[in-house]
Design an enzyme around this catalytic site. Structure first.
Site, PDB file in Angstrom:
ATOM      1  N   ASP A 151       0.835  -1.202   0.000  1.00 44.35           N
ATOM      2  CA  ASP A 151       0.000   0.000   0.000  1.00 44.35           C
ATOM      3  C   ASP A 151       0.872   1.254   0.000  1.00 44.35           C
ATOM      4  OD1 ASP A 151      -2.649   1.435   0.499  1.00 44.35           O
ATOM      5  OD2 ASP A 151      -1.521   2.024   2.262  1.00 44.35           O
ATOM      6  N   GLU A 184      -2.093  -5.587  -3.300  1.00 45.49           N
ATOM      7  CA  GLU A 184      -1.148  -4.764  -2.550  1.00 45.49           C
ATOM      8  C   GLU A 184      -0.054  -5.630  -1.933  1.00 45.49           C
ATOM      9  OE1 GLU A 184      -3.744  -0.886  -1.119  1.00 45.49           O
ATOM     10  OE2 GLU A 184      -3.738  -2.673   0.155  1.00 45.49           O
TER      11      GLU A 184
END
Length: 226
Positions: A40, A112
């Site tokens: 992320d 992610e």
């Protein structure tokens, strides 16, 4: 793993990282949540760099909205579906039975995690290349609507995508004559530590500035002011 590597155009030196990135917490430990955290952060950095480079005339508010459009969970889930990532996930029995391999949140988080794994396995440039390959078409095709979306709408959509409570706005001060007023508005989130303020010559403008500042805070960028 070979099929996934071909789709990603990246071959892992350490296959254990790829396996971990594809392992949901329901399937046991080590699972992918730590890698998701790292991915992320990498995604936010690389996308910020890309929109900064590709939109040289965009101001900070527009850059923030462009980045939010690209890193939101819906976009990541769409990318994961295009990669057929669900077919590679390791899920616990309960998640398998409930169709977790199709769930948008699980797909987005796994993507992610894959990016975090690529970063650990191959370094920043390898991760950057993977992210730009994945998002290149979407960056090129960002619509005028996305680029001009107002901050209040963008903040609301960002929060809704993450299942977080919607913001509330409170006018804290109005100054000046009726024909020349100055408004100060607070934007508050139930699960945030402190409100942010916005100012303007109308209540609407003050709310938009406050929303922009709150979104900037959530995305880890500065939009000036409180």
């Amino acid at each position: 793993m070979a099929n996934l590597s071909a789709t990603l155009q990246y071959e892992f030196a350490d296959g254990r990282l790829c396996t971990q990135a594809l392992t949901h917490r329901s399937a046991g430990y080590p699972h992918n949540e730590r890698l998701e955290f790292l991915g992320d952060a990498m995604l936010g950095l690389v996308v910020a760099e890309e929109v900064y480079r590709r939109f040289p005339d965009a101001d900070e508010g527009l850059l923030t909205r462009l980045r939010a459009a690209l890193v939101r969970k819906e976009t990541l889930a769409e990318l994961a579906a295009e990669l057929d990532l669900g077919a590679h996930l390791r899920l616990g029995e309960g998640e398998l039975k409930s169709g977790g391999f199709r769930r948008a949140s699980i797909l987005a988080n796994a993507l992610e995690a894959i990016l975090g794994a690529i970063y650990l396995d191959g370094g920043y440039e390898a991760c950057r290349a993977a992210i730009t390959r994945l998002l290149d078409r979407r960056i090129a095709n960002l619509s005028a609507a996305e680029m001009t979306k107002d901050p209040k709408t963008e903040l609301q959509e960002w929060l809704q995508a993450r299942g977080r409570p919607l913001p509330t706005y409170r006018t804290t001060r109005v100054e000046g004559d009726p024909h020349d007023q100055h408004f100060v508005v607070e934007c508050m989130l139930e699960d945030a530590l402190a409100p942010v303020t916005g100012e303007g010559r109308s209540r609407r403008h003050a709310e938009q500035q406050a929303a922009e500042r709150m979104l900037a805070r959530l995305l880890g960028r500065s939009a000036g002011g409180n």
